[in-house]
Design a protein around this motif. Structure first.
Motif, mmCIF file in Angstrom:
data_model
loop_
_atom_site.group_PDB
_atom_site.id
_atom_site.type_symbol
_atom_site.label_atom_id
_atom_site.label_comp_id
_atom_site.label_asym_id
_atom_site.label_seq_id
_atom_site.Cartn_x
_atom_site.Cartn_y
_atom_site.Cartn_z
ATOM 1 N N MET A 1 -11.117 -5.239 -42.800
ATOM 2 C CA MET A 1 -10.602 -4.295 -41.869
ATOM 3 C C MET A 1 -11.230 -4.939 -40.255
ATOM 4 O O MET A 1 -10.496 -4.958 -39.372
ATOM 5 N N ALA A 2 -12.496 -5.382 -40.359
ATOM 6 C CA ALA A 2 -12.901 -6.028 -39.012
ATOM 7 C C ALA A 2 -12.116 -7.106 -38.422
ATOM 8 O O ALA A 2 -11.923 -7.157 -37.379
ATOM 9 N N ILE A 3 -11.647 -8.089 -39.330
ATOM 10 C CA ILE A 3 -10.978 -9.349 -38.658
ATOM 11 C C ILE A 3 -9.436 -8.892 -38.378
ATOM 12 O O ILE A 3 -8.988 -9.374 -37.482
ATOM 13 N N TYR A 4 -8.989 -7.745 -39.301
ATOM 14 C CA TYR A 4 -7.727 -7.160 -38.961
ATOM 15 C C TYR A 4 -7.532 -6.469 -37.285
ATOM 16 O O TYR A 4 -6.608 -6.582 -36.850
ATOM 17 N N THR A 5 -8.553 -5.716 -37.252
ATOM 18 C CA THR A 5 -8.365 -4.717 -36.100
ATOM 19 C C THR A 5 -7.743 -5.200 -34.727
ATOM 20 O O THR A 5 -7.095 -4.723 -33.966
ATOM 21 N N PRO A 6 -8.516 -6.436 -34.275
ATOM 22 C CA PRO A 6 -8.070 -7.166 -33.012
ATOM 23 C C PRO A 6 -6.440 -7.397 -32.798
ATOM 24 O O PRO A 6 -5.910 -7.386 -32.001
ATOM 25 N N ALA A 7 -5.898 -7.783 -34.122
ATOM 26 C CA ALA A 7 -4.458 -8.065 -34.241
ATOM 27 C C ALA A 7 -3.556 -6.953 -34.162
ATOM 28 O O ALA A 7 -2.368 -7.188 -33.998
ATOM 29 N N MET A 8 -3.874 -5.711 -34.237
ATOM 30 C CA MET A 8 -3.175 -4.714 -34.594
ATOM 31 C C MET A 8 -2.196 -4.383 -33.119
ATOM 32 O O MET A 8 -0.961 -4.381 -33.299
ATOM 33 N N PRO A 9 -2.813 -4.300 -32.087
ATOM 34 C CA PRO A 9 -1.860 -4.218 -30.777
ATOM 35 C C PRO A 9 -0.698 -5.568 -30.752
ATOM 36 O O PRO A 9 0.451 -5.428 -30.245
ATOM 37 N N GLU A 10 -1.380 -6.847 -31.243
ATOM 38 C CA GLU A 10 -0.435 -7.916 -31.263
ATOM 39 C C GLU A 10 0.667 -7.708 -32.253
ATOM 40 O O GLU A 10 1.811 -8.066 -32.165
ATOM 41 N N LEU A 11 0.271 -7.218 -33.361
ATOM 42 C CA LEU A 11 1.411 -6.982 -34.471
ATOM 43 C C LEU A 11 2.520 -5.911 -33.757
ATOM 44 O O LEU A 11 3.695 -6.229 -34.236
ATOM 45 N N VAL A 12 2.182 -5.149 -32.973
ATOM 46 C CA VAL A 12 3.248 -3.999 -32.444
ATOM 47 C C VAL A 12 4.150 -4.786 -31.870
ATOM 48 O O VAL A 12 5.581 -4.858 -31.895
ATOM 49 N N LYS A 13 3.695 -5.936 -30.976
ATOM 50 C CA LYS A 13 4.688 -6.795 -30.247
ATOM 51 C C LYS A 13 5.467 -7.723 -31.074
ATOM 52 O O LYS A 13 6.611 -8.039 -30.869
ATOM 53 N N ALA A 14 4.518 -8.293 -32.078
ATOM 54 C CA ALA A 14 5.495 -9.483 -32.852
ATOM 55 C C ALA A 14 6.385 -8.864 -33.694
ATOM 56 O O ALA A 14 7.587 -9.589 -33.715
ATOM 57 N N PHE A 15 6.413 -7.764 -34.146
ATOM 58 C CA PHE A 15 7.234 -7.189 -34.998
ATOM 59 C C PHE A 15 8.187 -6.026 -34.273
ATOM 60 O O PHE A 15 9.028 -5.639 -34.868
ATOM 61 N N ILE B 1 -14.319 -13.029 -34.905
ATOM 62 C CA ILE B 1 -13.549 -14.103 -35.304
ATOM 63 C C ILE B 1 -12.158 -14.029 -35.271
ATOM 64 O O ILE B 1 -11.290 -14.923 -34.821
ATOM 65 N N GLY B 2 -11.828 -12.690 -35.540
ATOM 66 C CA GLY B 2 -10.281 -12.209 -35.809
ATOM 67 C C GLY B 2 -9.795 -12.371 -34.125
ATOM 68 O O GLY B 2 -8.513 -12.804 -34.128
ATOM 69 N N GLY B 3 -10.464 -12.004 -33.169
ATOM 70 C CA GLY B 3 -10.086 -12.044 -31.839
ATOM 71 C C GLY B 3 -9.894 -13.429 -31.463
ATOM 72 O O GLY B 3 -8.844 -13.653 -30.782
ATOM 73 N N LEU B 4 -10.800 -14.208 -31.747
ATOM 74 C CA LEU B 4 -10.464 -15.699 -31.219
ATOM 75 C C LEU B 4 -9.634 -16.482 -32.189
ATOM 76 O O LEU B 4 -8.791 -17.083 -31.346
ATOM 77 N N SER B 5 -9.573 -16.253 -33.450
ATOM 78 C CA SER B 5 -8.253 -16.891 -34.172
ATOM 79 C C SER B 5 -6.991 -16.285 -33.684
ATOM 80 O O SER B 5 -6.060 -17.009 -33.578
ATOM 81 N N LEU B 6 -6.891 -14.947 -33.257
ATOM 82 C CA LEU B 6 -5.646 -14.522 -32.750
ATOM 83 C C LEU B 6 -5.355 -15.111 -31.563
ATOM 84 O O LEU B 6 -4.251 -15.148 -31.331
#
Length: 407
Positions: free
Chosen positions: A37-51, A164-169
């Motif tokens: 969950m922790a790695i995933y949460t920073p990507a949530m707003p980006e996934l809204v845009k990506a899809f 890590i999730g935010g930097l990787s994103l």
């Protein structure tokens, strides 16, 4: 081999693990849920845009993850009683890897939703087996100390996960977040294959529907189990529930970038780590019940601060994260003793009891996330739902102490 020897081998577990090995494997197994969950949460707003989808759809991905995690525990626990802790861990971790790969190669948001559901199902074995292996081998103060040490080590993963999730994103895009989950899953699977020993005597009858229903019914009607589980469902459930709200509050309302959000979440996990270390320092001097009272005081105060800050102050990083830090510090004090006393009366069904306790704990986060989606406004949700869940934990423990004294 004589008949007596065969009978003994059927009732005696294989070689036990040391406290250190149990702690290390327990921390890794327990971490798979919150780290995913922790790695995933920073990507949530980006996934809204990506899809090109809505926030509600991406929030649903967390809800499905929580739902799969919570419900599947009810099978993972009995499976670990029936087939053994090691076999159940390997099987469910393979399911987790399938879900992670589905998300990596997702062509649409529907595949993300399906992948997160499958991930939740696979990750459900972690917390269940970690607690059950401790209960299989250790009791009392030693079990509490191992649970606390697992908590200290566990704090490291979720602490660095959002960062890590935010930097990787930022560097590689949203797919890299799920690649990290694949890597973590492979590491954990290899660790179980190489180092996890069987700590219970498998009993296939535990998966019979009649016995399964009877076991869960007896647990749910036993206040020695139910009330400690509700303490965890309120306190730790609030921690999971706010994970579905914080990205949209801090990124959407406060205006942080995903990287800033990841760094900011260090306050939450740093508070948990600090609480776990503080508990370890004082655990030899104060009783288990006292540690829970201290933890619930911090959690209740943090929940009250959250309600007041949301309704009285404009949203800012400190107005949100300071209450989160206070309540999370307290949660570290609550979990070890509460888990130990909740599982202690049930040595023969430790896997099922651990699973149901995890179900109630994660179920709290699942219901909190659903209520947040229903309310719509993330600020209103976090300022209403989180305090209410903290108060449920406090009330449940008061009831447990009253009933325990009478008995």
């Amino acid at each position: 081999m004589t008949a007596d020897t065969q009978a003994a081998s059927a009732t005696t577990p294989p070689n036990r693990m040391t406290a250190l090995r149990t702690t290390l494997l327990g921390a890794l197994l327990t971490a798979i849920g919150p780290v995913s969950m922790a790695i995933y949460t920073p990507a949530m707003p980006e996934l809204v845009k990506a899809f090109g989808t809505s926030e509600a759809a991406i929030k649903l991905s967390l809800t499905l993850y929580f739902g799969g995690f919570a419900v599947a525990q009810l099978l993972a626990g009995p499976a670990s009683d029936a087939f053994g802790r090691r076999s159940a861990s390997i099987a469910f971790l393979l399911i987790y890897l399938v879900g992670s790969l589905m998300a990596v190669f997702a062509p649409s948001v529907d595949w993300i939703l399906a992948g997160r559901l499958v991930q939740g199902i696979g990750a459900s074995v972690g917390m269940t087996v970690a607690r059950a292996t401790v209960r299989d081998q250790f009791v009392g103060f030693e079990a509490t100390r191992i649970m606390n040490m697992i908590g200290i080590m566990l704090a490291v993963g979720p602490a660095i996960g959002p960062t890590i999730g935010g930097l990787s994103l930022s560097a590689f895009g949203w797919k890299s977040v799920f690649v990290l989950m694949v890597i973590f899953g492979v590491i954990l699977l290899a660790s179980c294959l190489l180092f996890l020993k069987e700590t219970t005597v498998p009993d296939r009858s535990r998966l019979r529907p009649s016995i399964l229903v009877s076991t869960y019914f007896s647990l749910l009607t036993d206040l020695r189990f139910l009330l400690p589980s509700l303490v965890l469902g309120g306190a730790i459930g609030a921690l999971y529930a706010q994970g579905t709200m914080l990205p949209f509050v801090l990124i959407g309302e406060v205006g942080l970038t995903p990287t800033q959000f990841g760094l900011g979440m260090l306050i939450q996990t740093g508070a948990f780590l600090s609480g776990s270390i503080a508990l370890r320092l004082v655990s030899g001097r104060i009783s288990g019940p006292t540690t829970v009272v201290i933890g619930l005081m911090f959690s209740g105060i943090g929940g009250t601060m959250m309600a007041l800050s949301v309704h009285l102050l404009p949203p800012s990083f400190l107005s949100i994260m300071l209450p989160v830090g206070v309540s999370t510090f307290g949660i570290a004090f609550i979990s070890p003793y509460t888990v130990t006393v909740g599982l202690a009366p049930f040595p023969k069904t430790a896997g099922s009891a651990s699973a149901l306790m995890g179900f109630i704990q994660m179920g709290g986060g699942f219901v909190g996330g659903l209520l947040a989606a229903f309310l719509g406004d993330p600020l209103t949700a976090i300022g209403t739902i989180i305090p209410a869940m903290e108060y449920i934990a406090v009330g449940s423990y008061i009831a447990y102490r009253i009933i325990n004294r009478r008995q």
